[in-house]
Design a protein around this motif. Structure first.
Motif, PDB file in Angstrom:
ATOM      1  N   ILE A  24     -16.651   7.124   4.030  1.00 26.56           N
ATOM      2  CA  ILE A  24     -15.619   6.520   3.247  1.00 26.56           C
ATOM      3  C   ILE A  24     -14.690   6.555   3.925  1.00 26.56           C
ATOM      4  O   ILE A  24     -13.613   7.637   3.572  1.00 26.56           O
ATOM      5  N   SER A  25     -13.854   5.018   3.773  1.00 23.28           N
ATOM      6  CA  SER A  25     -12.288   5.163   4.310  1.00 23.28           C
ATOM      7  C   SER A  25     -11.540   4.332   3.592  1.00 23.28           C
ATOM      8  O   SER A  25     -11.719   3.183   2.395  1.00 23.28           O
ATOM      9  N   ILE A  26     -10.567   4.711   2.800  1.00 23.22           N
ATOM     10  CA  ILE A  26      -9.891   3.777   2.593  1.00 23.22           C
ATOM     11  C   ILE A  26      -8.174   2.343   2.604  1.00 23.22           C
ATOM     12  O   ILE A  26      -7.628   3.633   4.001  1.00 23.22           O
ATOM     13  N   LYS A  27      -8.318   1.407   2.451  1.00 26.21           N
ATOM     14  CA  LYS A  27      -7.505   0.687   2.484  1.00 26.21           C
ATOM     15  C   LYS A  27      -6.489   1.188   1.734  1.00 26.21           C
ATOM     16  O   LYS A  27      -5.790   0.697   1.050  1.00 26.21           O
ATOM     17  N   PHE A  28      -5.241   1.262   2.597  1.00 20.50           N
ATOM     18  CA  PHE A  28      -4.038   1.782   1.459  1.00 20.50           C
ATOM     19  C   PHE A  28      -2.955   0.685   0.947  1.00 20.50           C
ATOM     20  O   PHE A  28      -2.942  -0.344   2.337  1.00 20.50           O
ATOM     21  N   LYS A  29      -3.033   0.846   0.239  1.00 21.34           N
ATOM     22  CA  LYS A  29      -2.255  -0.476  -0.391  1.00 21.34           C
ATOM     23  C   LYS A  29      -0.307  -0.912   0.097  1.00 21.34           C
ATOM     24  O   LYS A  29      -0.228  -2.211   0.579  1.00 21.34           O
ATOM     25  N   CYS A  30      -0.350   0.549   0.867  1.00 23.62           N
ATOM     26  CA  CYS A  30       0.948   0.391   1.285  1.00 23.62           C
ATOM     27  C   CYS A  30       1.056  -0.721   2.462  1.00 23.62           C
ATOM     28  O   CYS A  30       2.353  -1.549   2.758  1.00 23.62           O
ATOM     29  N   CYS A  31       0.134  -0.688   2.955  1.00 26.85           N
ATOM     30  CA  CYS A  31       0.090  -0.800   4.753  1.00 26.85           C
ATOM     31  C   CYS A  31      -0.842  -1.892   4.935  1.00 26.85           C
ATOM     32  O   CYS A  31      -1.057  -2.764   5.854  1.00 26.85           O
ATOM     33  N   GLY A  32      -1.880  -2.027   3.913  1.00 30.66           N
ATOM     34  CA  GLY A  32      -3.265  -2.227   4.494  1.00 30.66           C
ATOM     35  C   GLY A  32      -3.977  -1.921   5.148  1.00 30.66           C
ATOM     36  O   GLY A  32      -4.966  -2.696   6.517  1.00 30.66           O
ATOM     37  N   GLU A  33      -4.241  -0.817   5.843  1.00 32.87           N
ATOM     38  CA  GLU A  33      -4.671  -0.313   7.021  1.00 32.87           C
ATOM     39  C   GLU A  33      -5.513   0.299   6.363  1.00 32.87           C
ATOM     40  O   GLU A  33      -5.310   1.306   5.671  1.00 32.87           O
ATOM     41  N   ILE A  49       2.098   6.763   0.747  1.00 25.75           N
ATOM     42  CA  ILE A  49       1.628   6.055  -0.005  1.00 25.75           C
ATOM     43  C   ILE A  49       2.303   5.590  -0.625  1.00 25.75           C
ATOM     44  O   ILE A  49       2.624   5.867  -1.960  1.00 25.75           O
ATOM     45  N   GLN A  50       1.443   4.295  -1.185  1.00 29.41           N
ATOM     46  CA  GLN A  50       1.883   3.604  -2.626  1.00 29.41           C
ATOM     47  C   GLN A  50       0.219   3.530  -3.321  1.00 29.41           C
ATOM     48  O   GLN A  50      -0.242   2.568  -2.680  1.00 29.41           O
ATOM     49  N   PRO A  51      -0.053   3.975  -4.063  1.00 34.11           N
ATOM     50  CA  PRO A  51      -1.254   3.870  -4.862  1.00 34.11           C
ATOM     51  C   PRO A  51      -2.048   2.322  -5.094  1.00 34.11           C
ATOM     52  O   PRO A  51      -1.013   1.567  -5.723  1.00 34.11           O
ATOM     53  N   TRP A  52      -3.115   2.468  -5.521  1.00 34.50           N
ATOM     54  CA  TRP A  52      -3.090   0.981  -5.825  1.00 34.50           C
ATOM     55  C   TRP A  52      -3.246   0.862  -7.401  1.00 34.50           C
ATOM     56  O   TRP A  52      -3.334   1.701  -7.768  1.00 34.50           O
ATOM     57  N   ASP A  53      -2.924  -0.149  -7.819  1.00 36.67           N
ATOM     58  CA  ASP A  53      -2.622  -0.206  -9.243  1.00 36.67           C
ATOM     59  C   ASP A  53      -3.838  -0.803 -10.040  1.00 36.67           C
ATOM     60  O   ASP A  53      -5.001  -1.229  -9.029  1.00 36.67           O
ATOM     61  N   LYS A  54      -3.938  -0.217 -11.440  1.00 37.56           N
ATOM     62  CA  LYS A  54      -5.855  -1.298 -12.167  1.00 37.56           C
ATOM     63  C   LYS A  54      -6.014  -2.081 -12.146  1.00 37.56           C
ATOM     64  O   LYS A  54      -7.141  -2.871 -11.444  1.00 37.56           O
ATOM     65  N   GLU A  55      -4.588  -3.477 -11.710  1.00 36.85           N
ATOM     66  CA  GLU A  55      -4.960  -5.095 -12.292  1.00 36.85           C
ATOM     67  C   GLU A  55      -5.859  -5.108 -10.117  1.00 36.85           C
ATOM     68  O   GLU A  55      -6.363  -6.052 -10.385  1.00 36.85           O
TER      69      GLU A  55
END
Length: 111
Positions: A24-33, A49-55
């Motif tokens: 599994i790879s993750i798209k990071f919220k901070c950069c969209g990559e 890194i900026q974590p994803w918010d629950k929203e």
């Protein structure tokens, strides 16, 4: 899908995490990559890194390297395997949920 970082195979494993279940790879919220892990992000980006918010947990931000399909954060956090191909997720990834999602598994999931 382009996965950045120290990727070592076509299923998204990296030099940091490369066991059978590390697909599994993750798209990071901070950069969209997409990156395979937070260590790859730290080594190959020029920002924190900026974590994803629950929203944002309905966002398609997870990528299965086996079937090449995106999953929402909710899909990923509330299952032990991919809803498309049933590949098992590495259960140890939940140890890093606070980095990716600003929370831990117990406070967000209904497993």
């Amino acid at each position: 899908m382009i996965i950045l970082g120290n990727v070592i195979d076509d299923q998204g494993r990296c030099t940091h995490y490369s066991n059978k279940q590390d697909t599994i790879s993750i798209k990071f919220k901070c950069c969209g990559e997409y990156y395979p892990c937070y260590k790859c992000h730290e080594e190959h980006s020029n920002h924190k890194i900026q974590p994803w918010d629950k929203e944002d947990f309905d966002e398609k931000a997870m990528f299965c390297g086996v079937c090449k399909k995106e999953l929402t954060i909710h899909d990923y956090m509330n299952s032990t395997n991919c809803k498309h191909c049933h590949t098992l997720f590495n259960p140890n990834c939940s140890k890093h949920f606070h980095i990716y999602f600003g929370t831990d598994l117990n406070s967000t999931c209904s497993l």
